[in-house]
Design a protein around this motif. Structure first.
Motif, PDB file in Angstrom:
ATOM      1  N   ARG A 136      45.579  34.174  44.827  1.00 14.00           N
ATOM      2  CA  ARG A 136      45.334  34.503  43.419  1.00 14.00           C
ATOM      3  C   ARG A 136      46.301  33.748  42.518  1.00 14.00           C
ATOM      4  NH1 ARG A 136      46.530  39.939  40.331  1.00 14.00           N
ATOM      5  NH2 ARG A 136      45.334  39.537  38.466  1.00 14.00           N
ATOM      6  N   ARG A 137      47.579  33.696  42.912  1.00 12.74           N
ATOM      7  CA  ARG A 137      48.585  32.955  42.124  1.00 12.74           C
ATOM      8  C   ARG A 137      48.228  31.471  42.062  1.00 12.74           C
ATOM      9  NH1 ARG A 137      53.420  35.758  45.150  1.00 12.74           N
ATOM     10  NH2 ARG A 137      53.513  37.710  44.009  1.00 12.74           N
ATOM     11  N   ASP A 138      47.834  30.928  43.229  1.00 12.89           N
ATOM     12  CA  ASP A 138      47.460  29.509  43.271  1.00 12.89           C
ATOM     13  C   ASP A 138      46.262  29.232  42.367  1.00 12.89           C
ATOM     14  OD1 ASP A 138      49.499  29.103  45.094  1.00 12.89           O
ATOM     15  OD2 ASP A 138      48.170  29.031  46.846  1.00 12.89           O
ATOM     16  N   LEU A 139      45.285  30.121  42.410  1.00 14.16           N
ATOM     17  CA  LEU A 139      44.108  29.975  41.570  1.00 14.16           C
ATOM     18  C   LEU A 139      44.482  30.032  40.092  1.00 14.16           C
ATOM     19  CD1 LEU A 139      41.042  29.743  41.299  1.00 14.16           C
ATOM     20  CD2 LEU A 139      40.931  32.243  41.425  1.00 14.16           C
ATOM     21  N   GLN A 140      45.311  30.990  39.715  1.00 11.96           N
ATOM     22  CA  GLN A 140      45.734  31.112  38.318  1.00 11.96           C
ATOM     23  C   GLN A 140      46.526  29.892  37.877  1.00 11.96           C
ATOM     24  OE1 GLN A 140      47.798  34.883  38.449  1.00 11.96           O
ATOM     25  NE2 GLN A 140      45.994  36.016  37.727  1.00 11.96           N
ATOM     26  N   ARG A 141      47.398  29.393  38.751  1.00  9.01           N
ATOM     27  CA  ARG A 141      48.188  28.200  38.437  1.00  9.01           C
ATOM     28  C   ARG A 141      47.259  27.005  38.249  1.00  9.01           C
ATOM     29  NH1 ARG A 141      51.229  27.654  42.876  1.00  9.01           N
ATOM     30  NH2 ARG A 141      52.579  29.350  42.204  1.00  9.01           N
ATOM     31  N   GLY A 142      46.278  26.871  39.145  1.00 10.66           N
ATOM     32  CA  GLY A 142      45.318  25.769  39.040  1.00 10.66           C
ATOM     33  C   GLY A 142      44.500  25.850  37.768  1.00 10.66           C
TER      34      GLY A 142
END
Length: 112
Positions: free
Chosen positions: A17-23
């Motif tokens: 989820r963090r990676d998705l939000q960062r992306g």
């Protein structure tokens, strides 16, 4: 062992989820930069088009024989002479010549 597995799955989901939000955030920032660059390019093109149109008006003034010869004097001097003789030169030409970035030399300057 069941709780450890759940904890690991939870950490993976949280990290994903963090990676998705960062992306998504990085993608949005890149898109904003691209939009800004496009706007700057359009503004620059508009300025170039305006400068080209202004130069076209000045060249037409240079080529108009009804305002007298243009060699040996600046465009502004020629405009003022034509005005003084009652030849009614275009006001737009004087307005353009009073701008700082306008070339004041006649089209034929240095050519004849």
């Amino acid at each position: 062992m069941g709780q450890e597995t759940l904890r690991l799955k939870h950490e993976k989901v949280t990290q994903s989820r963090r990676d998705l939000q960062r992306g998504l955030k990085e993608g949005k920032e890149k898109q904003e930069v691209a939009v800004q660059q496009q706007q700057q390019q359009q503004h620059a093109k508009g300025a170039e088009d305006r400068d080209e149109a202004n130069e076209r008006v000045l060249r037409q003034f240079d080529l108009a024989s009804k305002f007298g010869p243009c060699t040996g004097m600046t465009r502004l001097e020629r405009w003022e002479r034509a005005e003084g003789l009652g030849l009614k030169p275009p006001k737009q030409v004087r307005d353009l010549l009073e701008k700082e970035n306008t070339r004041n030399e006649c089209l034929w300057e240095g050519r004849i």
